[in-house]
Design an enzyme around this catalytic site. Structure first.
Site, PDB file in Angstrom:
ATOM      1  N   LEU A 273       0.849  -1.186   0.000  1.00 35.62           N
ATOM      2  CA  LEU A 273       0.000   0.000   0.000  1.00 35.62           C
ATOM      3  C   LEU A 273       0.879   1.229   0.000  1.00 35.62           C
ATOM      4  CD1 LEU A 273      -2.991   0.847   2.354  1.00 35.62           C
ATOM      5  CD2 LEU A 273      -0.914   2.211   2.484  1.00 35.62           C
TER       6      LEU A 273
ATOM      7  N   ASP B 202       0.151   5.717  -1.445  1.00 34.04           N
ATOM      8  CA  ASP B 202      -0.601   6.969  -1.310  1.00 34.04           C
ATOM      9  C   ASP B 202      -2.115   6.774  -1.158  1.00 34.04           C
ATOM     10  OD1 ASP B 202       1.912   7.492  -2.302  1.00 34.04           O
ATOM     11  OD2 ASP B 202       1.271   8.987  -3.746  1.00 34.04           O
TER      12      ASP B 202
END
Length: 487
Positions: free
Chosen positions: A54, A56
């Site tokens: 993961l 932004d």
């Protein structure tokens, strides 16, 4: 530069992954998915990838009472590096539901990933603007050649179902002196017109924020660029514009700013400028740059206004190219988002952050006392600690197993050298400390100083056994409150 190769195929570094391919790979990896969910290093009240990578936060918005949190997501990292927009929803920022990825790399305009972007709402429709990344195979430097950064629009009436993609701008639509790094659009409305900002890097390696304007959200023309009188980094990523009362701010992430003592200590920075601009002329003024976070793990924040009128921020709890060890990677996942934070302006006109009020719903068993009688408590890994300081010339706060926060001679320093996996010291100069609020999750720390005038965010990797909080200092006075945190 060839966009199409000899076989008539798009000449890209990686093949795009469409929805059907994603679902097939996901079904094949159900055992891995279940193993990730059982990892003891998983955070308890933060958004984290269901599996894989993961980064932004993207497209943040609230639609019909539901908060939609999209994010850069690579579920099959590192073997299959295709980037999607992951998708979580919540109504209370306590309980989250995982949704199917929202945006795939399924067109020639975004075949190497739907990169970051933001949401704009009008008349019941959510407009998502984002950067489509394309990288060519070949001997390129990928700064002035070898890539495309396409501005793309999709729309949705509910946050779950999306229109066909529309290509709005390509590299030739940006100013001629720009490199191939123009990305991360955000759209807003001022003076009865639509405006878009994008982060940029010029061919002279000067960072800036480009401003475009439009009358219809689809046809855009370049207006000007925001940048200081002297160059400040070579690239500005993830720009955000917000207005609180009469105060206007630009948030951005400058790359290439050299460290200066405690300032700019991370490899890439994140902060805000006060903006003086009427959105009509070409004259503007940027204030000085202020860091948004003083810790090791904060980058690429995005802000949005919810249905209650609050400006809410979520950030990526990491910094790219930092070189820290991430033990979770061996367990099939890496990184997370910060807790949600409400932005406000203090009496000095500075942009501040405070934990979103909904997080009070995490509180469990409470213990409290006076600092005059001392502070020494065993803790769980997940807790909220608040210190209201009436007097504190110098102190040392022991957090969990080996994290230290100490204040001496007007300097506040966070020492993570015993539990940071490569993270050592971060600090700042500050004349007075009157409040500390600390959120600890299994593998994260977020420390709010003086109601969020300053913040330290960091990942933490200790044993999660025999944890405690202890405060030592001379002539300490005030009070403390400890709450265990759990769902």
């Amino acid at each position: 530069m060839k966009r199409i190769n000899e076989n008539g195929e798009y000449n890209m570094v990686k093949s795009p992954m469409k929805k059907d391919a994603y679902l097939k790979h996901f079904q094949e990896r159900q055992e891995e998915y279940r193993r990730v969910q059982q990892d003891p290093l998983r955070l308890q009240y933060h958004i984290q990838p269901p599996m894989g990578w993961l980064n932004d936060p993207n497209g943040l918005c609230q639609k019909d009472g539901i908060y939609h949190i999209y994010f850069q997501y690579c579920p099959f990292y590192p073997e299959l590096g295709s980037i999607f927009w992951g998708h979580m929803t919540t109504k209370d920022f306590i309980h989250y539901e995982e949704q199917e990825p929202a945006v795939y790399s399924d067109t020639p305009w975004d075949c190497n990933g739907p990169y970051s972007g933001a949401a704009y709402q009008e008349n019941g429709t959510v407009f998502f603007f984002y950067t489509g990344n394309v990288r060519y195979e070949g001997d390129y430097n990928y700064v002035t050649d070898g890539r495309e950064q396409n501005t793309i629009l999709i729309t949705s009436e509910d946050g779950f179902h999306f229109s066909e993609k529309q290509l709005l701008m390509r590299n030739e639509d940006y100013p001629a002196d720009m490199s191939k790094h123009v990305r991360d659009p955000q759209v807003f409305r001022e003076k009865e017109r639509y405006f878009m900002i994008q982060g940029a890097r010029s061919v002279k390696d000067e960072g800036s924020i480009l401003l475009f304007e439009s009358e219809d959200l689809r046809n855009w023309s370049y207006k000007l660029r925001f940048q200081p009188e002297q160059p400040f980094g070579y690239m500005w990523e993830c720009p955000n514009y917000l207005k609180i009362g009469e105060h206007k701010f630009l948030l951005t992430c400058p790359q290439g700013v050299p460290a200066n003592g405690y300032d700019f200590a991370n490899v890439y920075q994140c902060g805000w400028f006060a903006l003086d601009y009427d959105f009509e002329s070409t004259d503007y003024r940027l204030g000085s740059f202020h860091q948004l976070d003083r810790g090791f793990d904060f980058y690429a924040p995005q802000v949005f206004k919810d249905e209650a009128g609050r400006w809410i921020l979520l950030g990526w709890m990491a910094v790219p190219d930092s070189g820290y060890e991430e033990p979770t990677l061996e367990n099939g996942w890496v990184h997370a988002l910060t807790i949600p934070r409400e932005l406000y302006v203090n009496e000095a006109g500075c942009l501040c952050q405070r934990p979103l009020k909904e997080l009070e719903g995490l509180r469990g068993k409470r213990v409290c006392g006076s600092l005059e009688k001392g502070l020494h408590e065993a803790t769980l890994p997940c807790f909220e600690l608040t210190l209201n300081l009436k007097a504190a010339e110098d102190f040392m706060l022991h957090i969990r197993e080996s994290a230290l926060l100490f204040y001496q001679n007007g300097e506040l320093v966070l020492d993570m050298s015993g539990c940071g996996k490569g993270r050592t010291f971060r600090g700042l100069k500050i004349s007075k400390i009157w409040k500390l609020q600390i959120f600890s999750d299994t593998t994260s720390l977020e420390i709010f100083v003086n109601d969020g005038e300053e913040v330290f965010t960091s990942r933490i990797y200790d044993s999660m056994e025999s944890l405690e909080i202890r405060m030592d200092g001379q002539e300490l006075s005030g009070s403390w409150e400890y709450d265990s945190c759990g769902k």
